[in-house]
Motif scaffolding. Structure first.
Motif, PDB file in Angstrom:
ATOM      1  N   UNK A  86      52.260  47.424 -62.439  1.00 35.06           N
ATOM      2  CA  UNK A  86      50.823  47.715 -61.496  1.00 35.06           C
ATOM      3  C   UNK A  86      50.097  47.078 -60.436  1.00 35.06           C
ATOM      4  N   UNK A  87      49.380  47.310 -58.960  1.00 39.12           N
ATOM      5  CA  UNK A  87      49.907  47.050 -57.811  1.00 39.12           C
ATOM      6  C   UNK A  87      48.406  47.988 -57.388  1.00 39.12           C
ATOM      7  N   UNK A  88      48.292  46.648 -56.051  1.00 38.76           N
ATOM      8  CA  UNK A  88      46.872  47.767 -55.003  1.00 38.76           C
ATOM      9  C   UNK A  88      47.043  46.899 -53.852  1.00 38.76           C
ATOM     10  N   UNK A  89      46.235  47.228 -53.211  1.00 34.71           N
ATOM     11  CA  UNK A  89      46.293  46.328 -51.766  1.00 34.71           C
ATOM     12  C   UNK A  89      45.107  46.367 -50.807  1.00 34.71           C
ATOM     13  N   UNK A  90      45.001  45.251 -49.768  1.00 39.53           N
ATOM     14  CA  UNK A  90      44.155  45.963 -49.328  1.00 39.53           C
ATOM     15  C   UNK A  90      43.678  44.947 -47.737  1.00 39.53           C
ATOM     16  N   UNK A  91      42.740  45.004 -46.552  1.00 36.46           N
ATOM     17  CA  UNK A  91      42.860  44.034 -45.971  1.00 36.46           C
ATOM     18  C   UNK A  91      41.878  43.370 -46.013  1.00 36.46           C
TER      19      UNK A  91
END
Length: 163
Positions: free
Chosen positions: A90-95
């Motif tokens: 499970x993952x996500x990413x952002x700036x």
């Protein structure tokens, strides 16, 4: 036309704030690896928490910084750095930075790269729109992709982001 004779079609789409441009199609190489260039504005969440059952993703930061939440751990990577987001994680990413983010996403195997072009046909969509949500879920199932749409508000609030 690829070196293997397979027809390749490139795309350049916007999924809300997340830009996705297919640079190398899986059909262009014997390893079946795809490369997608992504862009993301400052202080922006790219996606809900999600996981892939069929591929690994390796991000290489070209400009800016990418912050990744994976397995409940938050890490930030800058220009010239790699981050591996393995399958079933499970993952996500952002700036989280002040500057735009631009990075390459190496997808292995690369079949998932066409997901971005397909979802762009009906994105953005209202999660309350059951017909479109059903379409998204069917597409996700076909790609072995699972997304927790309910994670978006909490991620945005916790990390001061928009989506």
């Amino acid at each position: 036309m690829s070196s293997t004779g397979a027809v390749t079609r490139k795309y350049d789409v916007d999924l809300g704030p997340l830009g996705a441009k297919l640079e190398v199609a899986a059909a262009e190489n014997a390893a079946g690896v795809a490369v997608v260039e992504h862009t993301l504005p400052s202080r922006t969440l790219a996606a809900p928490l999600h996981r892939h059952s069929r591929e690994d993703e390796i991000s290489y930061v070209l400009e800016g910084e990418i912050t990744v939440l994976a397995d409940d751990e938050v890490s930030t990577y800058g220009e010239g750095e790699f981050v591996v987001k393995g399958r079933d994680v499970w993952h996500t990413f952002w700036n989280d930075g002040d500057e735009p983010l631009r990075f390459l996403e190496i997808i292995a195997p690369g079949g998932f790269a066409t997901f971005f072009e397909e979802v762009a046909e009906f994105y953005p969509f209202d999660p309350a729109d059951e017909a479109t949500l059903d379409r998204f879920e069917a597409l996700s199932e076909r790609y072995g992709f699972e997304a927790d749409m309910e994670s978006i508000p909490g991620l945005c609030e916790t990390y001061g982001l928009t989506m």
